[in-house]
Design an enzyme around this catalytic site. Structure first.
Site, PDB file in Angstrom:
ATOM      1  CB  THR A  72      -0.354   0.562  -7.713  1.00 47.38           C
ATOM      2  OG1 THR A  72       0.676   1.372  -6.788  1.00 47.38           O
ATOM      3  CG2 THR A  72      -1.471  -0.404  -7.083  1.00 47.38           C
ATOM      4  CE1 TYR A  93      -0.927  -1.927 -12.099  1.00 52.31           C
ATOM      5  CE2 TYR A  93      -2.578  -0.986 -13.693  1.00 52.31           C
ATOM      6  CZ  TYR A  93      -2.355  -1.415 -12.415  1.00 52.31           C
ATOM      7  OH  TYR A  93      -3.119  -1.420 -11.546  1.00 52.31           O
ATOM      8  CE  LYS A 152      -4.324  -5.430 -10.938  1.00 47.99           C
ATOM      9  NZ  LYS A 152      -4.375  -5.603  -9.537  1.00 47.99           N
TER      10      LYS A 152
END
Length: 325
Positions: A70, A133, A137
């Protein structure tokens, strides 16, 4: 699966059980399915280890994956490592579920979109992540969709806050204790979402999936409505007896970051009707229910009333003051 006489109720596995959403998931599911929930923290289950994942999934009829890398800016510096966690990890889970017949609910993010839209992104909108990121994902999403076309559920969320981890809402309240004014960006739009409310929705979707009442595919797990970080901060202050005028608007250019942030993270919710569920509540309704009278965040549903906040215990995190995940 639950209708056969004498059959055991389905067993649930929650990965990422030590995180903010994971802890809420374990609480919600354990209340609904006593004795049928396995909680696996990051220390207990390495999603990048296929053998460990297969062993963990065995014996469970449904898996909810709340684990993941995260650190948005960290992913920009270590994209391969982030993709191993956010891409290969879900792929391992999906492969194990394909082998055992378990259903998989995988939590993803608004960061798979470019963030340059002017209307809510529908579930089938083209993806175009603008940072590492988001790319990591998206790799996880693609793996789940490929390996579990009929039993894989992708639930994108955004702007999460809750009782069990650093987040924008608790940070605003803590900083209010020692700062006269707070500068907060007003040029990023999204849907602040209470992690406990999302956990409840994931429990509902999982139950519908087990009944074969919810088709596989993409769902958007965010609150209704929209606001900016500036608007959210003012609402937090107003609901806890603080002066909203202490919040001052500013732009994202004041806070340059290694990873580019999407400017528009508003998601559409038409997909819930496929599962027989209404869209999630308005973000203001969620916030009113999530805030306790003492200004902290609840970890269950309870009424909230305006009150002076007490300092939160979350550590200071500079990204949370301006444009947090």
């Amino acid at each position: 699966m639950t209708g056969r006489c004498g059959a055991e109720p389905p067993a649930w596995l929650v990965t990422g059980a030590g995180g903010m959403l994971g802890r809420d998931l374990v609480a919600v599911l354990s209340a609904r399915h006593p004795g049928r929930v396995t909680a696996a923290t990051r220390a207990q289950l390495d999603l990048t280890d296929p053998a460990a994942v297969r062993s963990a999934v065995t014996g469970h009829q449904i898996v909810v994956n709340a684990a993941g890398w995260t650190d948005v800016d960290g992913a920009e510096r270590h994209e391969a490592a982030a993709t191993e966690v956010n891409g290969a990890g879900p792929a391992n889970l999906a492969a194990a579920c394909a082998q055992t017949g378990a259903r998989l609910l995988h939590v993803s993010t608004d960061y798979v979109f470019a963030g340059d839209a002017d209307r809510p992104y529908p579930e089938d909108a083209p993806t175009a992540p603008v940072n590492a990121y988001g790319r990591s994902k998206l790799a996880g999403e693609l793996a789940v969709a490929r390996l579990l076309p009929r039993t894989g559920y992708l639930v994108r969320t955004a702007w999460l806050y809750g009782a069990h981890g650093p987040n924008f809402v608790s940070t605003m309240l803590r900083l209010a204790a020692d700062r006269t004014h707070l500068d907060v960006v007003d040029d990023q739009l999204g849907q602040p979402t209470w992690s406990y409310a999302l956990a409840e929705r994931l429990a509902e979707l999982g139950a519908a999936a087990l009944r074969n009442a919810a088709p596989a595919g993409v769902y958007h797990g965010t609150a209704s409505g929209r606001t900016s970080w500036y608007g959210l901060a003012r609402e937090v202050f107003a609901r806890t007896g603080l002066d909203p005028e202490r919040i001052r608007r500013t732009g994202s250019d004041r806070f340059p970051r290694p990873a580019r942030r999407p400017g528009y993270s508003v998601l559409g919710h038409d997909g819930w009707s496929r599962a027989g569920l209404a869209p999630m509540a308005h973000w203001r309704t969620m916030l009113a229910e999530a805030l306790r009278p003492d200004g902290t965040l609840a970890d269950t549903r309870r009424s909230a009333a305006p009150a002076q906040p007490s300092p939160a215990t979350n550590p200071d995190d500079d990204r949370l003051r301006t444009s947090p995940r």
